[in-house]
Enzyme design. Sequence first.
Site, PDB file in Angstrom:
ATOM      1  NE  ARG A   1      -3.802   0.501   2.014  1.00 41.40           N
ATOM      2  CZ  ARG A   1      -5.001   0.461   2.621  1.00 41.40           C
ATOM      3  NH1 ARG A   1      -5.203   1.127   3.744  1.00 41.40           N
ATOM      4  NH2 ARG A   1      -5.982  -0.242   2.108  1.00 41.40           N
TER       5      ARG A   1
ATOM      6  CG  HIS B   1      -8.544  -0.059  -2.606  1.00 43.19           C
ATOM      7  ND1 HIS B   1      -7.698  -1.108  -2.290  1.00 43.19           N
ATOM      8  CD2 HIS B   1      -9.171   0.263  -1.440  1.00 43.19           C
ATOM      9  CE1 HIS B   1      -7.814  -1.390  -1.014  1.00 43.19           C
ATOM     10  NE2 HIS B   1      -8.703  -0.575  -0.474  1.00 43.19           N
TER      11      HIS B   1
ATOM     12  CD  GLN C   1     -12.780  -2.389  -0.476  1.00 44.93           C
ATOM     13  OE1 GLN C   1     -11.972  -2.226   0.419  1.00 44.93           O
ATOM     14  NE2 GLN C   1     -13.927  -3.020  -0.289  1.00 44.93           N
TER      15      GLN C   1
ATOM     16  CG  ASP D   1     -13.667   5.844  -0.677  1.00 42.85           C
ATOM     17  OD1 ASP D   1     -13.556   5.479   0.511  1.00 42.85           O
ATOM     18  OD2 ASP D   1     -12.686   6.128  -1.392  1.00 42.85           O
TER      19      ASP D   1
ATOM     20  CB  CYS E   1     -13.945   0.529   0.376  1.00 37.74           C
ATOM     21  SG  CYS E   1     -13.365   2.218   0.652  1.00 37.74           S
TER      22      CYS E   1
ATOM     23  NE  ARG F   1      -9.923  -5.608   0.564  1.00 44.23           N
ATOM     24  CZ  ARG F   1      -9.202  -4.591   1.029  1.00 44.23           C
ATOM     25  NH1 ARG F   1      -9.777  -3.603   1.687  1.00 44.23           N
ATOM     26  NH2 ARG F   1      -7.892  -4.525   0.820  1.00 44.23           N
TER      27      ARG F   1
HETATM   28  N1  NVA Z   1     -10.162   6.395  -0.803  1.00 46.10           N
HETATM   29  C1  NVA Z   1      -9.771   5.935   0.518  1.00 46.10           C
HETATM   30  C2  NVA Z   1      -9.905   4.466   0.626  1.00 46.10           C
HETATM   31  C3  NVA Z   1      -9.579   3.895   1.970  1.00 46.10           C
HETATM   32  C4  NVA Z   1      -9.642   2.409   2.023  1.00 46.10           C
HETATM   33  C5  NVA Z   1      -8.340   6.370   0.773  1.00 46.10           C
HETATM   34  O1  NVA Z   1      -7.514   6.283  -0.133  1.00 46.10           O
HETATM   35  O2  NVA Z   1      -8.060   6.835   1.891  1.00 46.10           O
HETATM   36  N1   CP Z   2     -11.018  -0.679   2.764  1.00 48.61           N
HETATM   37  C1   CP Z   2      -9.753  -0.687   3.171  1.00 48.61           C
HETATM   38  O1   CP Z   2      -8.807  -0.820   2.373  1.00 48.61           O
HETATM   39  O2   CP Z   2      -9.609  -0.560   4.508  1.00 48.61           O
HETATM   40  P1   CP Z   2      -8.247  -0.343   5.307  1.00 48.61           P
HETATM   41  O3   CP Z   2      -7.750   1.045   4.953  1.00 48.61           O
HETATM   42  O4   CP Z   2      -8.632  -0.444   6.759  1.00 48.61           O
HETATM   43  O5   CP Z   2      -7.277  -1.390   4.899  1.00 48.61           O
END
Ligand code: NVA
Ligand code: CP
Length: 310
Positions: A106, A133, A136, A228, A267, A295
């Site tokens: 990530r 993502h 997800q 989201d 998500c 997930r």
């Molecule tokens: N769009 C959000 C998704 C979190 C899982 C982010 O990037 O923070």
């Molecule tokens: N949806 C998701 O990716 O959650 P986290 O940021 O908790 O991993």
Amino acid sequence: MKHTAPPKHFLKDDDLTVAQQAEVLDLAAKMKADPYAYPALAGPKSVAVVFEKPSTRTRLSFDIGIAELGGHSVVIDAQSTQLGRGETVGDTARVLSRYVSAIVIRTFGDDRIEELAANASVPVVNALTDGWHPCQLLADLQTVAEHKPLKGTSIAYLGDAAFNMGNSTVIACSMAGMHVRIGAPEDYQPAPEVLARAAEINAATGGSVVVTEDPVEAVAGADVVSTDAWVSMGMADSEKRIEELTRYQLNGELLAHAADDAIVLHCLPAHRGEEITDEVMDGPHSRVFDQAENRLHAQKALLAWLLRER
Ligand code: NVA
Ligand code: CP
């Protein structure tokens, strides 16, 4: 461990073909029904799971999923490694490839994961970047498929559609032959190149993408409604974003325009009272916790599939 064949990566949704996406989703459903029947990482083979941003679901679901596949996970925050002191992602990829069977990461810009993948001799999996993502979306599609056939089903996606979740929703749902309706202000709509790629995919799958600034038009009659966070990890201009996106809040009044049996996805983490209300999150249409569970199953299937392809 040194591999010679080029590895298959999963950096964005369409790194799988349409048929491969369906295969992974089918395997995910089988793994959900029988979690310990697929020892794809027996050995144990190790998988590095690296975080440059916070995470709850992704961290736990990969760690637990790797254990359920009979493997060993090494879950690390990049800041506690030499990445935090400036070692390049390329050099890191070359070192990790000597230890592990796959690298899950990530991070921020997609250039970073692309550099990692270009230097890795094992599969690299995107656990969220600014652009995508895709893990997800495998879970999201698995969740939809538990209620409706994917092909021909409509999904409304509200709010910030110009970042990772919006982009992945457009591409992954197009691959599944779904009809995507984006409800977002002009500055928060998917980039032209994402829409162009979706159009290419939809020519083959029969799916479609419609973009509108009107949230009611996006949601009207939709089978699935998804949203989201308005302020994603790494974003600074939160007040402006919240003000500009308020009209797209997924609340009871907006959801009333969807199909009677519509399901709601998010998500997570949710910012209750911003992009989604308690009423909708905790209401009868919500499947957000099934989605979070999936997930685990979807990522196990993805890892097993990627490693089988080597
Ligand atoms: N769009 C959000 C998704 C979190 C899982 C982010 O990037 O923070
Ligand atoms: N949806 C998701 O990716 O959650 P986290 O940021 O908790 O991993």
